[in-house]
Write a protein that holds these residues in place. Structure first.
Motif, PDB file in Angstrom:
ATOM      1  N   ALA A 160       0.716  -1.464   0.065  1.00 15.98           N
ATOM      2  CA  ALA A 160      -0.041   0.003   0.062  1.00 15.98           C
ATOM      3  C   ALA A 160       0.841   1.230  -0.049  1.00 15.98           C
ATOM      4  N   GLU A 161       1.921   1.151   0.698  1.00 15.10           N
ATOM      5  CA  GLU A 161       2.612   2.529   0.940  1.00 15.10           C
ATOM      6  C   GLU A 161       3.354   2.524  -0.503  1.00 15.10           C
ATOM      7  N   PHE A 162       3.955   1.505  -0.940  1.00 10.95           N
ATOM      8  CA  PHE A 162       4.758   1.599  -2.438  1.00 10.95           C
ATOM      9  C   PHE A 162       3.666   2.343  -3.219  1.00 10.95           C
ATOM     10  N   GLY A 163       2.442   1.799  -3.462  1.00  7.49           N
ATOM     11  CA  GLY A 163       1.605   2.247  -4.455  1.00  7.49           C
ATOM     12  C   GLY A 163       1.200   3.700  -4.285  1.00  7.49           C
ATOM     13  N   LYS A 164       1.110   4.260  -2.739  1.00  6.85           N
ATOM     14  CA  LYS A 164       1.049   5.570  -2.629  1.00  6.85           C
ATOM     15  C   LYS A 164       2.046   6.571  -2.963  1.00  6.85           C
ATOM     16  N   CYS A 165       3.281   6.079  -2.939  1.00  9.23           N
ATOM     17  CA  CYS A 165       4.566   6.779  -3.473  1.00  9.23           C
ATOM     18  C   CYS A 165       4.299   7.197  -4.772  1.00  9.23           C
ATOM     19  N   PHE A 166       3.651   6.508  -5.746  1.00 10.07           N
ATOM     20  CA  PHE A 166       3.454   6.535  -7.183  1.00 10.07           C
ATOM     21  C   PHE A 166       2.551   8.020  -7.345  1.00 10.07           C
ATOM     22  N   GLY A 167       1.925   8.423  -6.505  1.00  9.09           N
ATOM     23  CA  GLY A 167       1.008   9.457  -6.577  1.00  9.09           C
ATOM     24  C   GLY A 167       1.637  10.631  -6.066  1.00  9.09           C
ATOM     25  N   THR A 168       2.911  10.816  -5.601  1.00 10.03           N
ATOM     26  CA  THR A 168       3.554  11.828  -5.059  1.00 10.03           C
ATOM     27  C   THR A 168       4.348  12.491  -6.357  1.00 10.03           C
ATOM     28  N   GLN A 169       4.557  13.799  -6.090  1.00  9.62           N
ATOM     29  CA  GLN A 169       5.195  14.650  -6.994  1.00  9.62           C
ATOM     30  C   GLN A 169       6.803  14.310  -6.671  1.00  9.62           C
ATOM     31  N   ASP A 170       6.995  13.870  -5.289  1.00  6.02           N
ATOM     32  CA  ASP A 170       8.495  13.533  -5.381  1.00  6.02           C
ATOM     33  C   ASP A 170       8.947  12.281  -6.029  1.00  6.02           C
ATOM     34  N   PHE A 171       8.016  11.429  -6.379  1.00  3.24           N
ATOM     35  CA  PHE A 171       8.068  10.230  -7.247  1.00  3.24           C
ATOM     36  C   PHE A 171       8.470  10.751  -8.788  1.00  3.24           C
TER      37      PHE A 171
ATOM     38  N   LEU B 285      16.501   9.807 -14.691  1.00  5.04           N
ATOM     39  CA  LEU B 285      16.545   9.740 -16.327  1.00  5.04           C
ATOM     40  C   LEU B 285      17.359  11.158 -16.906  1.00  5.04           C
ATOM     41  N   GLY B 286      17.244  12.284 -16.085  1.00  6.48           N
ATOM     42  CA  GLY B 286      18.094  13.534 -16.435  1.00  6.48           C
ATOM     43  C   GLY B 286      19.521  13.443 -16.051  1.00  6.48           C
ATOM     44  N   LYS B 287      19.800  12.437 -15.239  1.00  4.18           N
ATOM     45  CA  LYS B 287      21.123  12.355 -14.728  1.00  4.18           C
ATOM     46  C   LYS B 287      21.702  13.365 -13.762  1.00  4.18           C
ATOM     47  N   ARG B 288      20.592  14.036 -12.864  1.00  7.52           N
ATOM     48  CA  ARG B 288      20.799  15.177 -12.282  1.00  7.52           C
ATOM     49  C   ARG B 288      20.402  14.579 -10.654  1.00  7.52           C
ATOM     50  N   LYS B 289      20.474  15.531  -9.673  1.00 10.44           N
ATOM     51  CA  LYS B 289      20.389  15.459  -8.414  1.00 10.44           C
ATOM     52  C   LYS B 289      18.809  15.658  -8.203  1.00 10.44           C
ATOM     53  N   ALA B 290      18.143  14.985  -7.571  1.00  7.29           N
ATOM     54  CA  ALA B 290      16.737  15.127  -7.249  1.00  7.29           C
ATOM     55  C   ALA B 290      16.548  16.288  -6.328  1.00  7.29           C
ATOM     56  N   GLU B 291      15.576  17.051  -6.532  1.00  6.82           N
ATOM     57  CA  GLU B 291      14.973  18.165  -5.639  1.00  6.82           C
ATOM     58  C   GLU B 291      13.903  17.869  -4.924  1.00  6.82           C
ATOM     59  N   PHE B 292      13.807  17.034  -3.797  1.00  8.08           N
ATOM     60  CA  PHE B 292      12.541  16.671  -3.201  1.00  8.08           C
ATOM     61  C   PHE B 292      11.763  17.789  -2.208  1.00  8.08           C
ATOM     62  N   LYS B 293      10.355  17.786  -2.399  1.00  7.86           N
ATOM     63  CA  LYS B 293       9.826  18.915  -1.913  1.00  7.86           C
ATOM     64  C   LYS B 293       8.954  18.232  -0.669  1.00  7.86           C
ATOM     65  N   GLY B 294       8.756  17.083  -0.681  1.00  4.55           N
ATOM     66  CA  GLY B 294       7.717  16.541   0.283  1.00  4.55           C
ATOM     67  C   GLY B 294       6.406  16.406   0.099  1.00  4.55           C
ATOM     68  N   ASN B 295       6.083  16.449  -1.235  1.00  3.65           N
ATOM     69  CA  ASN B 295       4.737  16.569  -1.756  1.00  3.65           C
ATOM     70  C   ASN B 295       4.483  15.514  -2.999  1.00  3.65           C
TER      71      ASN B 295
END
Length: 260
Positions: free
Chosen positions: A231-242, A250-260
């Motif tokens: 369930a938690e794995f699935g919910k992650c797919f609905g996040t902007q962080d994912f 894919l862009g070979k850069r560092k991710a900038e996570f916002k917690g949303n």
């Protein structure tokens, strides 16, 4: 809130909570436990805090135990209420928190002090640390989750030995048994905790929370940890962080996570 027994410092998205009763070896009295409840509840709700490092003031003790003077005169009903209330209000709050918590153990972590460290998600210790659950020497047993969390961390046999003998172990043994994950010098304890926490909080915040919930679910009676993970794995797919994580990969850069 003004704390009498805690020092709170926020720096670089990490909150440092220091139990500040050095003259009492940072023993957990009722006021300190109440302050810990408030401090952790506030930290988990504070959007400017991404992770928490918990430690004790001074070189001698993380927390040397509960304040035993407060146990005098309590009967069975009061003792039961004491354990239930503090487990719910402090130890379970930390263990089930949605942000990572590292215990930086300096010196003695005994009884309720070791139970407090075990409620944290990760434990590291200085090489002068001594850990144990000495409650049977007082005619008691661990009452703040110690019998359960120690068994989960080190296995039934070693947990039984530590609890029934009341013997202390050193940091090297704690590392071998899986009770802690790193040993440092006293001087390097907080820098190591910061290094580890900085790496953790560079990851996606919602994923961190989902991972904590999933690991805890597998250790909770009546809960199917695998189903929680799904369930938690699935919910992650609905996040902007994912979406950001995949785009960054894919862009070979560092991710900038916002917690949303």
């Amino acid at each position: 809130m003004e704390f009498q027994n805690l020092l709170i410092v926020n720096k670089e998205r990490i909150q440092y909570i220091t139990i500040n009763r050095e003259s009492k070896l940072n023993a957990l009295n009722k006021d300190t436990l109440a302050e810990l409840h408030t401090a952790f509840t506030d930290a988990f709700a504070n959007p400017e805090v991404s992770g928490i490092i918990l430690t004790g003031a001074g070189p001698k003790a993380f927390v040397a135990g509960a304040d035993i003077s407060e146990f005098a005169g309590l009967g069975a009903a009061e003792g039961t209420a004491l354990a239930r209330d503090n487990q719910k209000q402090v130890f379970d709050v930390i263990a089930n928190g949605i942000k990572p918590v590292i215990a930086a153990v300096n010196g003695f972590a005994l009884g309720g002090g070791l139970e407090l460290a075990m409620a944290c998600h990760i434990r590291i210790a200085s090489d002068n640390a001594k850990m144990g659950l000495p409650e049977v020497t007082l005619g008691l047993i661990p009452g703040y989750g110690g019998t359960q969390r120690l068994t989960q961390l080190v296995g039934k046999g070693k947990a039984m030995e530590m609890i029934l003998t009341a013997d202390m172990i050193n940091a090297a043994d704690a590392l071998q048994y899986g009770l802690i994950t790193h040993v440092t010098t006293p001087e390097e304890l907080l820098p190591k905790a910061k290094e580890l926490m900085t790496k953790i909080i560079s990851r996606a915040p919602l994923a961190l929370a989902a991972a904590i919930r999933s690991v805890n679910a597998g250790l909770t009676d009546g809960v199917n940890g695998y189903e929680t993970e799904i369930a938690e794995f699935g919910k992650c797919f609905g996040t902007q962080d994912f979406a950001e994580g995949v785009a960054a990969f894919l862009g070979k850069r560092k991710a900038e996570f916002k917690g949303n």
